[in-house]
Design an enzyme around this catalytic site. Sequence first.
Site, PDB file in Angstrom:
ATOM      1  N   VAL A  31       4.996   3.561  -4.794  1.00 17.99           N
ATOM      2  CA  VAL A  31       4.742   4.916  -5.668  1.00 17.99           C
ATOM      3  C   VAL A  31       5.062   6.147  -4.557  1.00 17.99           C
ATOM      4  O   VAL A  31       4.471   6.058  -3.430  1.00 17.99           O
ATOM      5  CB  VAL A  31       3.298   5.092  -6.192  1.00 17.99           C
ATOM      6  CG1 VAL A  31       2.982   6.073  -6.768  1.00 17.99           C
ATOM      7  CG2 VAL A  31       2.995   3.601  -7.084  1.00 17.99           C
ATOM      8  N   CYS A  32       5.658   7.140  -5.401  1.00 20.55           N
ATOM      9  CA  CYS A  32       5.890   8.323  -4.940  1.00 20.55           C
ATOM     10  C   CYS A  32       5.477   9.381  -5.700  1.00 20.55           C
ATOM     11  O   CYS A  32       4.804   9.059  -6.858  1.00 20.55           O
ATOM     12  CB  CYS A  32       7.306   8.461  -4.084  1.00 20.55           C
ATOM     13  SG  CYS A  32       8.401   8.646  -5.414  1.00 20.55           S
ATOM     14  N   ALA A  33       5.980  10.696  -5.577  1.00 23.20           N
ATOM     15  CA  ALA A  33       5.653  11.651  -6.482  1.00 23.20           C
ATOM     16  C   ALA A  33       6.333  11.615  -7.836  1.00 23.20           C
ATOM     17  O   ALA A  33       5.931  11.899  -8.803  1.00 23.20           O
ATOM     18  CB  ALA A  33       5.870  13.200  -5.879  1.00 23.20           C
TER      19      ALA A  33
ATOM     20  N   GLY B  67       9.031   9.273  -8.313  1.00 23.29           N
ATOM     21  CA  GLY B  67       9.936   7.903  -8.382  1.00 23.29           C
ATOM     22  C   GLY B  67      11.241   8.050  -7.664  1.00 23.29           C
ATOM     23  O   GLY B  67      12.417   7.135  -8.278  1.00 23.29           O
TER      24      GLY B  67
END
Length: 375
Positions: free
Chosen positions: A73-75, A77
């Site tokens: 997961v990141c800010a 995608g």
Amino acid sequence: MAEVKPLTTKRLAQKILNGEKVFILDIRKEEDYSDWKIEGENVKSINVPFKQLKDEVEDIKEKLPHDQTIYVVCARGISSQDGVETLKKAGVENITYLEGGMTAWSEHLEPVKVANLSDGGEIYQFLRIGKGCLSYMIINNGEAAVVDPVRMTDIYKRFAEDKQASIHSVLDTHLHADHISGGKTLADKVSADYYFPENEEENIDLTYKATTSNTKIEVGKSVTISAFHSPGHTPGSTSFIINNQYLLTGDTLFIDSIGRPDLAGKADEWVKDLYETLYARYPELSQDLIVLPGHFGDMKEINKDGTVQADLNNLYRQNDRLQVENEDEFQNLVTDQLPPQPNSHEKIREVNMGKRNPDDDARQEMEIGPNRCAV
């Protein structure tokens, strides 16, 4: 290398609500992760910022499970896809990423049926799991009313269409400060009446029907929504009673907490109204009413059936904020324990008042972060 199929926010929401085990590798900055992350009863997550992941991939690999899928997961995608490739090259196989990242997670709405009403009709609760926001649709005989919709309004329109209902009324319980309301937008989109409390102190630059304690809204043939003035979170905060069975409390009363009175900088003034509502006005109602709040603060407030609801009498036995002995103690408890205010809450209030009209990207940015409506 084979293309990785991402995890959608809807699938993630269903996994969490179904109690499935979920492992999250969050590669955002440590401060962003500490402030706001994906949570759930069976969710385990670790935070390894992307730069650290690239530099220490072999060490990080040893900390990952071998018996379940890893979701990166990141800010938004984007960097999560690079994170997946980095780990795949290091030999990690059962891995993918969350499509759209935390931004998409913040915007996902999961509809859950609350109940069939005794006189006909249905209530649905829309869980915005990433923000803790709750909105509602009441359907009866081909007509629908929506309460406290968020800015992603198309889901309500599509949902009503799927249920072969047309939205006739859209209601906001109060002037929201933690998220941008979709109330006026949705009402205009489907040519519905928009109801907003008459007692809000602000000069609202919107066209609406004023909600008073005498307001009654009919949905279909056998559902009545009755307004009940419940000030404290804001001066105009209004609850809605549906067929003398359900009490929609907006941001005044939650399952494990209560609404905060300070988001316009008037905590000392508004806390008196909040005490009056919680300790005098709500106790006058039938204690058999089932509370449907406007937010939840912790995943444990979600019941096994995926809904957030509780009997009013149970809340008066179990919610600590309803056990205070006198008004002075209540005022000190509330005003001395206020958490940080929601991100961009002043700008969000202005948007919801019709005084500011930012573009979609700016609206999205205003809402990034956790829900902070409770105290």
